[in-house]
Design an enzyme around this catalytic site. Structure first.
Site, PDB file in Angstrom:
ATOM      1  N   TYR A 147      33.632  27.589  28.747  1.00 30.80           N
ATOM      2  CA  TYR A 147      34.208  27.170  30.026  1.00 30.80           C
ATOM      3  C   TYR A 147      33.194  26.725  31.069  1.00 30.80           C
ATOM      4  O   TYR A 147      33.576  26.180  32.094  1.00 30.80           O
ATOM      5  CB  TYR A 147      35.097  28.299  30.568  1.00 30.80           C
ATOM      6  CG  TYR A 147      36.290  28.527  29.664  1.00 30.80           C
ATOM      7  CD1 TYR A 147      37.379  27.677  29.705  1.00 30.80           C
ATOM      8  CD2 TYR A 147      36.290  29.567  28.740  1.00 30.80           C
ATOM      9  CE1 TYR A 147      38.459  27.850  28.864  1.00 30.80           C
ATOM     10  CE2 TYR A 147      37.366  29.755  27.889  1.00 30.80           C
ATOM     11  CZ  TYR A 147      38.447  28.900  27.949  1.00 30.80           C
ATOM     12  OH  TYR A 147      39.519  29.069  27.096  1.00 30.80           O
ATOM     13  N   PHE A 431      44.851  38.465  33.436  1.00 33.49           N
ATOM     14  CA  PHE A 431      46.110  37.708  33.347  1.00 33.49           C
ATOM     15  C   PHE A 431      46.072  36.814  32.108  1.00 33.49           C
ATOM     16  O   PHE A 431      45.035  36.586  31.523  1.00 33.49           O
ATOM     17  CB  PHE A 431      46.338  36.872  34.605  1.00 33.49           C
ATOM     18  CG  PHE A 431      45.137  36.095  35.056  1.00 33.49           C
ATOM     19  CD1 PHE A 431      44.865  34.834  34.522  1.00 33.49           C
ATOM     20  CD2 PHE A 431      44.281  36.602  36.016  1.00 33.49           C
ATOM     21  CE1 PHE A 431      43.760  34.111  34.957  1.00 33.49           C
ATOM     22  CE2 PHE A 431      43.175  35.884  36.460  1.00 33.49           C
ATOM     23  CZ  PHE A 431      42.922  34.645  35.911  1.00 33.49           C
TER      24      PHE A 431
END
Length: 431
Positions: A147, A431
Site C-alpha cells: 500500500y 475495520f
C-alpha cells in the site's frame, strides 16, 4: 476484453464477496506473528469459505449500510477484484474529529493480478471519498509492501505483551473511590459505548464506532477459548468509566495453561485504568496475563514495581494513513507549537491537487494551509506527511530515510515541534 471498475449491483454482491479473502477461505493476513491476537499460536485458525446463505446475509447488511461503499473490477462481466471503503470519523490531534474513508476487504483473484486493477480501484475509492468530503483514507495493511505505492504509510502501532503474575506487583497508590463489577454481555453492551466515547474524545487516532459495534458480545462459549468475560469499573457516582473484555482459554500444553487474555480494555481516567489492571493481573488460578492490540506506550508499565516485567512479544503497525486533501486535513487538527512552515509535495500521482508548495500557519485563533509561491522550508513525500498527520512518527527518522528533505535551517525541528503528539496515537479496533 471489456474492463469496468465500478460499484457492484445488488445482484452482483455474491460474486463480489467471493473475490475477497475473508469470504473465500484464503489467508487474509501476513504469515507473521499477529500483535492483535492473544493466543499462543501466531494467528487464529482460518475460517472456512462462506456459504450462499452467509453471502446473502452479508449482501443484505452492506446494501442497507449507508457508510459502506463497495467497488469492484469486472472483466467481460466477471468480478475479478473487490474492495470497499467505510465512512468513519477519527480523532485528530486537538480532540476534533476528521471524516475518513476506511479501506477494507480488498482482493484481486490470483489469475488477474499484476494488471493494475488494484490501483484503478484505489483511484476510484479516493475520488469517491473526496466527493464525500473525506480528506483522509486509512487501512490496516495485510501485507506491508502493497500500500505504500498508493500513498499510505504507518500512522499507529500496536503491541502484544505478556506479564507473569508473580512479577505483577503495582506501586502504591491512593485508594480507589469507585467499584469493580463482573458483568454479563448485556451490561457490557450498555457500558462499552459510553466508555469508548469518553476515551475517543481525548485519544488521537481513535475511531468513532459504527452502529452495532458491540452487538456481537456474548456470554456463550467460543470453542476451547471459553466465553468472554466482562469487568466494569464505576466511579463514585455509579457511572461506568472503564471496561475490559477478557477470557481464560483452555490450553492443551502446560506452558500456556493458566493464561488470562485481555482482549480489550478502555478506561476514561487513570483511576479506572489502574483498578481494572489491578484485578486482571492478579486473577485467581492464573500464571500469566497476555494483552494484544495495546498501545506502544502502555501506562501500566510505569505502574509496576518492576517495569521490565511487562515483555513485548509482538509489535506491528496498525492503521496506515493517506492524506487525500492536504489543506482540508491539515486545518482540521491542532499543533503542539504555533508557527509557520512552508513545504512542497511533488509525488502525489493519485490526488494531484496535493502537489505544490503549501504555507501552513497556526496560532491561537486558527490554522491555515494555502498554496504559496514562497521558497519551501522542506520537501516532504505524501506518505511521510500521512505518517506524521496523527503525530506518532518521527520526522527525524523519516528525513534520515529520504522522505523529508529540509531546505532551511531548523525546518526539521520546527516540523517535529508542530506535529508531534503525546501520548502516541492509538486505535483500539480495526475495520
Amino acid at each position: 476484453m471489456v474492463t469496468q471498475v465500478r460499484p457492484p449491483r445488488p445482484d452482483e454482491m455474491s460474486a463480489y464477496y467471493r473475490v475477497l479473502p475473508f469470504a473465500n477461505g484464503l489467508p487474509s493476513w501476513e504469515p507473521e506473528n499477529a500483535a492483535w491476537h492473544g493466543g499462543s499460536e501466531p494467528w487464529p485458525p482460518q475460517r472456512p469459505p462462506a456459504n450462499t446463505q452467509r453471502l446473502e446475509q452479508l449482501a443484505e447488511a452492506d446494501i442497507n449500510d449507508a457508510s459502506f461503499h463497495p467497488v469492484a473490477t469486472f472483466v467481460d462481466g466477471m468480478c475479478v477484484g473487490a474492495s470497499a471503503t467505510i465512512s468513519f470519523a477519527v480523532t485528530a490531534p486537538g480532540g476534533g474529529t476528521v471524516r475518513m474513508a476506511g479501506v477494507t476487504a480488498t482482493g484481486v483473484i490470483a489469475t488477474h493480478r499484476r494488471r493494475g486493477y488494484l490501483r484503478r480501484m484505489m483511484q476510484a475509492m479516493f475520488d469517491a471519498a473526496l466527493d464525500r468530503r473525506e480528506p483522509l483514507a486509512m487501512l490496516s495493511a495485510s501485507e506491508g509492501s502493497i500500500y505504500g505505492r498508493f500513498g499510505f504509510s504507518p500512522a499507529t502501532y500496536r503491541t502484544r505483551w505478556e506479564l507473569a503474575r508473580h512479577e505483577a506487583a503495582l506501586r502504591p497508590a491512593e485508594p480507589d473511590p469507585g467499584t469493580l463489577e463482573l458483568v454479563g454481555a448485556t451490561q457490557a453492551k450498555q457500558a462499552w459505548p459510553k466508555v469508548h466515547a469518553d476515551v475517543r474524545a481525548c485519544r488521537v487516532g481513535e475511531l468513532a464506532p459504527l452502529p452495532g459495534r458491540w452487538d456481537g458480545l456474548s456470554d456463550d462459549t467460543d470453542g476451547t477459548n471459553g466465553p468472554l468475560r466482562y469487568l466494569v469499573h464505576r466511579d463514585r457516582h455509579g457511572e461506568a468509566d472503564g471496561i475490559a473484555n477478557f477470557r481464560l482459554p483452555w490450553s492443551p500444553t502446560e506452558d500456556n495453561a493458566g493464561t488470562l487474555v485481555v482482549e480489550a480494555l478502555e478506561a476514561a481516567n487513570s483511576t479506572a485504568y489502574r483498578a481494572l489492571w489491578s484485578l486482571l493481573i492478579d486473577f485467581d488460578l492464573t500464571k500469566s496475563i497476555v494483552a494484544p492490540g495495546r498501545p506502544r506506550d502502555e501506562p501500566l508499565r510505569w505502574m509496576l514495581t518492576n517495569p521490565r516485567a511487562m515483555r513485548v512479544t509482538r509489535q506491528t503497525d496498525n492503521l496506515w494513513a493517506r492524506v487525500l486533501d492536504v489543506p482540508t486535513a491539515l486545518t482540521q487538527r491542532t499543533y503542539l507549537k504555533h508557527g509557520e512552515l512552508t513545504f512542497t509535495i511533488d509525488d502525489d500521482q493519485m490526488c494531484p491537487a496535493n502537489n505544490g508548495t503549501w504555507h501552513l500557519g497556526t496560532d491561537e485563533a486558527a490554522v491555515t494551509c494555502v498554496p504559496t509561491d514562497k521558497a519551501a522550508d522542506l520537501t516532504i513525500t505524501l506518505s511521510a506527511l500521512s505518517s506524521l498527520y496523527f503525530g506518532g512518527m518521527s520526522a527525524q527518522q523519516l528525513a534520515c530515510a529520504g522522505h523529508i528533505v529540509p531546505h532551511a535551517d531548523g525546518a526539521l525541528g520546527k516540523l517535529t515541534q508542530m506535529f508531534r503528539t503525546d501520548p502516541e496515537p492509538h486505535n483500539s479496533f480495526g475495520f
